[in-house]
Structure formats: C-alpha cells, structure tokens
Design an enzyme around this catalytic site. Structure first.
Site, mmCIF file in Angstrom:
data_model
loop_
_atom_site.group_PDB
_atom_site.id
_atom_site.type_symbol
_atom_site.label_atom_id
_atom_site.label_comp_id
_atom_site.label_asym_id
_atom_site.label_seq_id
_atom_site.Cartn_x
_atom_site.Cartn_y
_atom_site.Cartn_z
ATOM 1 C CB ALA A 229 -11.305 -1.532 -19.549
ATOM 2 C CG ASN B 195 -2.822 -7.345 -10.177
ATOM 3 O OD1 ASN B 195 -3.737 -7.035 -10.939
ATOM 4 N ND2 ASN B 195 -2.773 -8.528 -9.587
ATOM 5 N NE ARG C 203 -21.613 10.453 -29.335
ATOM 6 C CZ ARG C 203 -22.639 10.823 -28.578
ATOM 7 N NH1 ARG C 203 -22.520 10.788 -27.264
ATOM 8 N NH2 ARG C 203 -23.759 11.205 -29.111
ATOM 9 C CG ASN D 41 -1.897 2.242 -7.430
ATOM 10 O OD1 ASN D 41 -1.303 1.173 -7.320
ATOM 11 N ND2 ASN D 41 -3.192 2.357 -7.112
ATOM 12 C CB ALA D 42 3.794 1.689 -8.054
ATOM 13 N NE ARG D 43 -1.277 -3.575 -2.846
ATOM 14 C CZ ARG D 43 -1.883 -3.597 -1.659
ATOM 15 N NH1 ARG D 43 -2.391 -2.480 -1.159
ATOM 16 N NH2 ARG D 43 -1.980 -4.720 -0.968
ATOM 17 N NE ARG E 116 -4.471 -8.333 -18.491
ATOM 18 C CZ ARG E 116 -5.606 -8.923 -18.841
ATOM 19 N NH1 ARG E 116 -5.581 -10.033 -19.554
ATOM 20 N NH2 ARG E 116 -6.775 -8.420 -18.452
ATOM 21 C CG HIS F 46 -5.714 -4.589 -15.247
ATOM 22 N ND1 HIS F 46 -5.066 -5.445 -14.375
ATOM 23 C CD2 HIS F 46 -5.645 -5.172 -16.475
ATOM 24 C CE1 HIS F 46 -4.602 -6.485 -15.049
ATOM 25 N NE2 HIS F 46 -4.937 -6.344 -16.320
ATOM 26 C CB SER G 2 -0.932 0.015 1.212
ATOM 27 O OG SER G 2 -0.184 0.051 2.421
#
Length: 269
Positions: free
Chosen positions: A106, A216, A119, A210-212, A221, A108, A83
């Site tokens: 998306a 993940n 559009r 953010n880095a955390r 990926r 994530h 955190s």
C-alpha cells in the site's frame, strides 16, 4: 510448511493504447502498422483514430504492429518518456497475502486497492473448532497445558495465516491465530476482534496499477534487500504479466540508450 502468495492477472490494457498515445504527440497515426478489426472479425483499413469514425466505434480489437511495439519500447524505455505507458493498466487478483505485506504494498500510492474486509469476514474462524488437535483426527479446544507445538495443525492454520517455515515464528503465529479464534468465538464484535489479528493473517484484494508504477514497484521490491515476502509478491506479479508486456516493466542498461537525436528526426515513426 511454507505459504505461497497467489497472483492472477484479470485484465491488461491493450498495448495499442500506448502506441496511439505516442502517435497523438506527433499526429502521425498514419504511420501505425497496427491493424483494427471489426466485431465481425473483418480488417478495417484505417488507422486509429480514423477507424473509430468510419465504423461508428464498433471495432472490436486492434492487433499491435511490430513497428508500433518497437515505438513503445523506444519512447518509454530508451528515451524515458514513461508517461506514455501510464495508459497501460494491469488488474490483478491477489490471494494468500499476509497483512504485513499488504502494508508494504500500500506504500505504492499510485494504484487502486479493494481489500477483503476483516470486520465482515473474521466470522470464518467460527467454522474452526481449534488449530490444535490431539492424537486422534478430531479437533478439540485445548486447555492451557495442552497448547504444545506437537498438537498444532499447521495445514489448517496455513489457510488463515502466512507461514514462513521458521518453527519459532510459525509457532507464535499459530498461537496468535488460536487466541484470535477464541476471541471471535467469545462473541466480541468483529470491530474489536480485528485488533488482535496476527500480522501474518491472510487477506486478498483486487489490485490495479499502471505500467509505469508497476515498473517502479518491481525495481524496488525485487531487490535483494526487500522483505522476502514482498520479493515473493514481486516475482508473482511479474510471472502473471503476459510475455508481450514484460518490456514495459523491466529495466534497461544506460548503454542500451540510443542518441536522442535519432528519435527527433525519425520520420517513419
């Protein structure tokens, strides 16, 4: 021909923000070896947050110290208090991204996305006469019997859709692109035309994470079982991160984790 996803880093939160957060927990800012500078480039001999008070918040930057850098690595990576690096945010500009990869990205959810609007931008296809051509260099609107692969302008198409280098797939993609171009040209509203966009249609976005959460994302990926296109995006994101930030988003082995009692009793931190 194969398309390539492009990623550019717009901004990254200074690392000292994370070390400051960590030191806030134990109220030991005095142990910091990071150096604050004024807007005039002069060293301010006070640690954060005292440097804010003595300079009326006119400090320009803080140079991260070696001890503070190690502190972030120990607390966030070795002892898994991740955190503390949520305070570090990365802002990216991503282009040449196919819409199907945007869908996967998306998922994530702890991130922010501002995406090019279809559009308002599909009108760009009105500038193109056709994605097929004859033996001359002049583009033309082909009839049904001349929509042959040999007439496809892959270079032109690659500006609008993601080509993977597979002849069968790329052929179908370009045909779908040509069909979309004709729909747009017909005068149908963009709200309706967007329903026949190929999944390979390219988009662009500003992406903040953010880095955390980025760690993940990359762990998932960059795995060999992930879709090859989002693996490409993962590598592009990693390549765009400055070297001094890489330790925030790369994994370490369990064997590298030290006894947690070392952290609890380490007064010099």
């Amino acid at each position: 021909m194969k398309s390539k996803i492009n990623v550019k880093l717009l901004h990254a939160t200074p690392l000292w923000v994370s070390s400051t957060a960590i030191r806030t927990c134990r109220d030991n800012h005095h142990a910091s070896d990071s150096v604050p500078y004024s807007k005039d480039g002069e060293v301010i001999h006070h640690n954060y947050p005292e440097c804010l008070n003595v300079t009326d918040s006119i400090f320009d930057t803080i140079e991260l110290g070696t001890k503070d850098s190690k502190l972030i690595d120990n607390i966030a990576n070795k002892f898994k208090h991740e955190s503390t690096v949520e305070h570090i945010n990365f802002n990216f500009y991503i282009s040449n991204l196919p819409r199907n990869v945007l869908q996967e990205l998306a998922r994530h959810r702890i991130a922010s996305y501002t995406v090019k609007s279809s559009r308002y931008t599909l009108n760009e296809l009105k500038k193109v006469k056709s994605f097929f051509h004859n033996d001359s260099d002049d583009l033309y609107t082909p009839t049904e019997d001349t929509l042959l692969d040999i007439y496809m302008d892959k270079e032109l198409a690659s500006k609008y859709v993601y080509l993977i280098g597979d002849e069968v797939v790329d052929s179908a993609t370009i045909r779908g692109l040509e069909a979309l171009r004709l729909v747009v040209k017909s005068g149908v509203s963009m709200d309706k035309a967007k329903f026949c966009m190929p999944e390979a249609y390219l988009t662009e976005l500003t992406f903040s994470i953010n880095a955390r959460s980025l760690k993940n994302l990359l762990n998932l990926r960059l795995h060999k079982d992930a879709l090859f296109a989002i693996q490409e995006l993962g590598h592009a994101l990693l390549d765009a991160i400055p070297e001094e930030y890489r330790f925030l988003v790369t994994s370490i082995e369990d064997d590298d984790i030290e006894d947690d009692t070392n952290y609890i009793g380490e007064e010099e931190w």
